[in-house]
Design a protein around this motif. Sequence first.
Motif, mmCIF file in Angstrom:
data_model
loop_
_atom_site.group_PDB
_atom_site.id
_atom_site.type_symbol
_atom_site.label_atom_id
_atom_site.label_comp_id
_atom_site.label_asym_id
_atom_site.label_seq_id
_atom_site.Cartn_x
_atom_site.Cartn_y
_atom_site.Cartn_z
ATOM 1 N N ILE A 30 -81.087 18.712 -13.290
ATOM 2 C CA ILE A 30 -79.659 18.958 -13.046
ATOM 3 C C ILE A 30 -79.085 19.833 -14.158
ATOM 4 O O ILE A 30 -78.388 20.817 -13.907
ATOM 5 C CB ILE A 30 -78.887 17.624 -12.967
ATOM 6 N N ARG A 31 -79.417 19.493 -15.384
ATOM 7 C CA ARG A 31 -78.874 20.200 -16.544
ATOM 8 C C ARG A 31 -79.289 21.667 -16.585
ATOM 9 O O ARG A 31 -78.505 22.541 -16.958
ATOM 10 C CB ARG A 31 -79.384 19.489 -17.808
ATOM 11 N N LEU A 32 -80.524 21.949 -16.191
ATOM 12 C CA LEU A 32 -81.066 23.302 -16.308
ATOM 13 C C LEU A 32 -80.993 24.105 -15.006
ATOM 14 O O LEU A 32 -81.493 25.232 -14.964
ATOM 15 C CB LEU A 32 -82.514 23.230 -16.797
ATOM 16 N N ALA A 33 -80.370 23.552 -13.983
ATOM 17 C CA ALA A 33 -80.247 24.268 -12.709
ATOM 18 C C ALA A 33 -79.452 25.552 -12.922
ATOM 19 O O ALA A 33 -78.469 25.584 -13.641
ATOM 20 C CB ALA A 33 -79.567 23.384 -11.671
ATOM 21 N N LYS A 34 -79.901 26.623 -12.292
ATOM 22 C CA LYS A 34 -79.273 27.930 -12.472
ATOM 23 C C LYS A 34 -78.043 28.082 -11.593
ATOM 24 O O LYS A 34 -77.902 27.416 -10.581
ATOM 25 C CB LYS A 34 -80.278 29.020 -12.155
ATOM 26 N N TRP A 41 -70.979 18.504 -12.437
ATOM 27 C CA TRP A 41 -71.640 17.654 -13.420
ATOM 28 C C TRP A 41 -71.734 18.367 -14.763
ATOM 29 O O TRP A 41 -71.520 17.765 -15.817
ATOM 30 C CB TRP A 41 -73.039 17.257 -12.948
ATOM 31 N N LYS A 42 -72.055 19.659 -14.740
ATOM 32 C CA LYS A 42 -72.222 20.417 -15.982
ATOM 33 C C LYS A 42 -70.937 20.475 -16.798
ATOM 34 O O LYS A 42 -70.979 20.653 -18.007
ATOM 35 C CB LYS A 42 -72.714 21.830 -15.679
ATOM 36 N N LYS A 48 -71.866 16.549 -21.619
ATOM 37 C CA LYS A 48 -71.701 16.833 -23.050
ATOM 38 C C LYS A 48 -72.596 15.959 -23.916
ATOM 39 O O LYS A 48 -72.962 16.338 -25.024
ATOM 40 C CB LYS A 48 -70.239 16.658 -23.450
ATOM 41 N N LEU A 49 -72.978 14.795 -23.409
ATOM 42 C CA LEU A 49 -73.870 13.915 -24.164
ATOM 43 C C LEU A 49 -75.261 14.513 -24.337
ATOM 44 O O LEU A 49 -75.998 14.131 -25.243
ATOM 45 C CB LEU A 49 -73.993 12.561 -23.455
ATOM 46 N N PHE A 50 -75.633 15.456 -23.467
ATOM 47 C CA PHE A 50 -76.963 16.039 -23.494
ATOM 48 C C PHE A 50 -77.012 17.390 -24.189
ATOM 49 O O PHE A 50 -78.053 18.022 -24.254
ATOM 50 C CB PHE A 50 -77.501 16.169 -22.062
#
Length: 66
Positions: A30-34, A41-42, A48-50
């Motif tokens: 999810i975090r690295l989805a382009k 979510w981003k 922000k925790l990640f």
Amino acid sequence: MYQRISAIEFSILRIGEYPIPSIIDIVNSIRLAKGSVFAEWKQSDTAKLFEDHGYKNKKESSGYFF
């Protein structure tokens, strides 16, 4: 993604433990989805925790042993 999350939920219900590597994999996907995929979510407080906050060990610190 839905099938992967369902599999994790089923695993939790079946064995009563969280499959941490699978959860990390989902979060990273999810975090690295382009693009604008998972844009909501981003921009969330959870995302922000990640973020990399740049914490680094200093060689002068007493706990540094490398």
